[in-house]
Design an enzyme around this catalytic site. Structure first.
Site, PDB file in Angstrom:
ATOM      1  N   GLN A   1     -28.438  59.735 141.120  1.00 28.79           N
ATOM      2  CA  GLN A   1     -28.979  58.962 142.236  1.00 28.79           C
ATOM      3  C   GLN A   1     -28.978  59.849 143.478  1.00 28.79           C
ATOM      4  O   GLN A   1     -27.935  60.390 143.854  1.00 28.79           O
ATOM      5  CB  GLN A   1     -28.133  57.705 142.490  1.00 28.79           C
ATOM      6  CG  GLN A   1     -28.683  56.860 143.637  1.00 28.79           C
ATOM      7  CD  GLN A   1     -27.848  55.616 143.917  1.00 28.79           C
ATOM      8  OE1 GLN A   1     -26.802  55.395 143.295  1.00 28.79           O
ATOM      9  NE2 GLN A   1     -28.307  54.815 144.859  1.00 28.79           N
ATOM     10  N   SER A   2     -30.154  60.016 144.108  1.00 29.18           N
ATOM     11  CA  SER A   2     -30.247  60.921 145.255  1.00 29.18           C
ATOM     12  C   SER A   2     -30.499  60.189 146.570  1.00 29.18           C
ATOM     13  O   SER A   2     -30.330  60.772 147.640  1.00 29.18           O
ATOM     14  CB  SER A   2     -31.350  61.965 145.029  1.00 29.18           C
ATOM     15  OG  SER A   2     -32.614  61.358 144.958  1.00 29.18           O
TER      16      SER A   2
ATOM     17  N   HIS B   1     -32.887  51.409 144.318  1.00 22.27           N
ATOM     18  CA  HIS B   1     -34.308  51.513 143.990  1.00 22.27           C
ATOM     19  C   HIS B   1     -34.471  51.513 142.483  1.00 22.27           C
ATOM     20  O   HIS B   1     -33.769  52.228 141.775  1.00 22.27           O
ATOM     21  CB  HIS B   1     -34.953  52.757 144.601  1.00 22.27           C
ATOM     22  CG  HIS B   1     -34.188  54.023 144.366  1.00 22.27           C
ATOM     23  ND1 HIS B   1     -33.038  54.329 145.066  1.00 22.27           N
ATOM     24  CD2 HIS B   1     -34.377  55.046 143.504  1.00 22.27           C
ATOM     25  CE1 HIS B   1     -32.570  55.492 144.658  1.00 22.27           C
ATOM     26  NE2 HIS B   1     -33.360  55.953 143.692  1.00 22.27           N
TER      27      HIS B   1
ATOM     28  N   ASP C   1     -43.725  56.613 144.488  1.00 21.81           N
ATOM     29  CA  ASP C   1     -42.791  57.731 144.645  1.00 21.81           C
ATOM     30  C   ASP C   1     -43.559  58.947 145.165  1.00 21.81           C
ATOM     31  O   ASP C   1     -44.656  59.252 144.700  1.00 21.81           O
ATOM     32  CB  ASP C   1     -42.125  58.052 143.294  1.00 21.81           C
ATOM     33  CG  ASP C   1     -40.888  58.929 143.453  1.00 21.81           C
ATOM     34  OD1 ASP C   1     -39.781  58.445 143.165  1.00 21.81           O
ATOM     35  OD2 ASP C   1     -41.038  60.099 143.872  1.00 21.81           O
TER      36      ASP C   1
ATOM     37  N   ASN D   1     -31.228  54.698 138.725  1.00 21.25           N
ATOM     38  CA  ASN D   1     -30.215  55.750 138.739  1.00 21.25           C
ATOM     39  C   ASN D   1     -29.096  55.286 139.660  1.00 21.25           C
ATOM     40  O   ASN D   1     -29.346  54.885 140.801  1.00 21.25           O
ATOM     41  CB  ASN D   1     -30.816  57.068 139.235  1.00 21.25           C
ATOM     42  CG  ASN D   1     -31.808  57.641 138.243  1.00 21.25           C
ATOM     43  OD1 ASN D   1     -31.650  57.479 137.036  1.00 21.25           O
ATOM     44  ND2 ASN D   1     -32.840  58.308 138.740  1.00 21.25           N
TER      45      ASN D   1
ATOM     46  N   HIS E   1     -37.002  52.618 139.629  1.00 19.07           N
ATOM     47  CA  HIS E   1     -38.199  53.407 139.331  1.00 19.07           C
ATOM     48  C   HIS E   1     -39.009  52.628 138.295  1.00 19.07           C
ATOM     49  O   HIS E   1     -38.513  52.378 137.192  1.00 19.07           O
ATOM     50  CB  HIS E   1     -37.823  54.750 138.705  1.00 19.07           C
ATOM     51  CG  HIS E   1     -37.028  55.673 139.573  1.00 19.07           C
ATOM     52  ND1 HIS E   1     -37.584  56.775 140.197  1.00 19.07           N
ATOM     53  CD2 HIS E   1     -35.716  55.670 139.900  1.00 19.07           C
ATOM     54  CE1 HIS E   1     -36.628  57.417 140.862  1.00 19.07           C
ATOM     55  NE2 HIS E   1     -35.496  56.777 140.697  1.00 19.07           N
TER      56      HIS E   1
END
Ligand code: 5GP
Ligand code: ZN
Length: 126
Positions: free
Chosen positions: A98-99, A104, A34, A91, A106
């Site tokens: 969630q962006s 994905h 990340d 997320n 983490h």
């Protein structure tokens, strides 16, 4: 045909158009560090194909879904947190912040964590 979204930053990382520190890759998934780590180990595990969120997984994605979890175990070993412990967080959607709209996981480790992972845990069930 593999699913690709030209505006997606994670599809661009898959294609090598945005650099990333790759930890692991196979034909189904890719794992990279990340860019804004929250712990000593913070790796994102993504499907090679563009799938916007867990809510978009279908039964035909069974192989991809399985590979994400298997890659998590592999990444934990590569990054040295297999024994010390790690957390896998997806997320999903607005409430979960969630962006990036490409699935994905983490993988977070290398430090002791708290639970629950947000302040003001509610006792309400929804
Ligand atoms: P989300 O908030 O969607 O669960 O997580 C998105 C994650 O992607 C964030 O932790 C953010 O730091 C990471 N991220 C966003 N853009 C990039 C990028 O271009 N490269 C890398 N390596 N990580 C990114
Ligand atoms: Zn994508």
């Amino acid at each position: 045909m593999p699913r690709i979204e030209s505006d997606c930053i994670f599809c661009k990382i898959v294609a090598g158009q945005i650099p990333a520190t790759v930890v692991y890759r196979n034909e189904h998934v890719m794992a990279f560090r990340d860019v804004n780590p929250t712990a000593p180990t913070h790796v994102l595990i993504i499907p090679i194909e563009h799938i916007p969120s867990l809510s978009h997984l279908s039964p035909t994605d069974e192989t991809i879904a399985g590979h994400i979890l298997l890659a998590a175990r592999t990444v934990a070993e590569i990054t040295g947190v297999l024994e010390s412990g790690y957390r896998l967080v997806f997320n999903n959607g607005p409430d979960a912040l969630q962006s990036v709209g490409h699935i994905h996981a983490h993988l977070i480790g290398g430090k002791s964590m708290g639970w629950p992972p947000f302040p003001g845990a509610s006792v309400h069930h929804g």
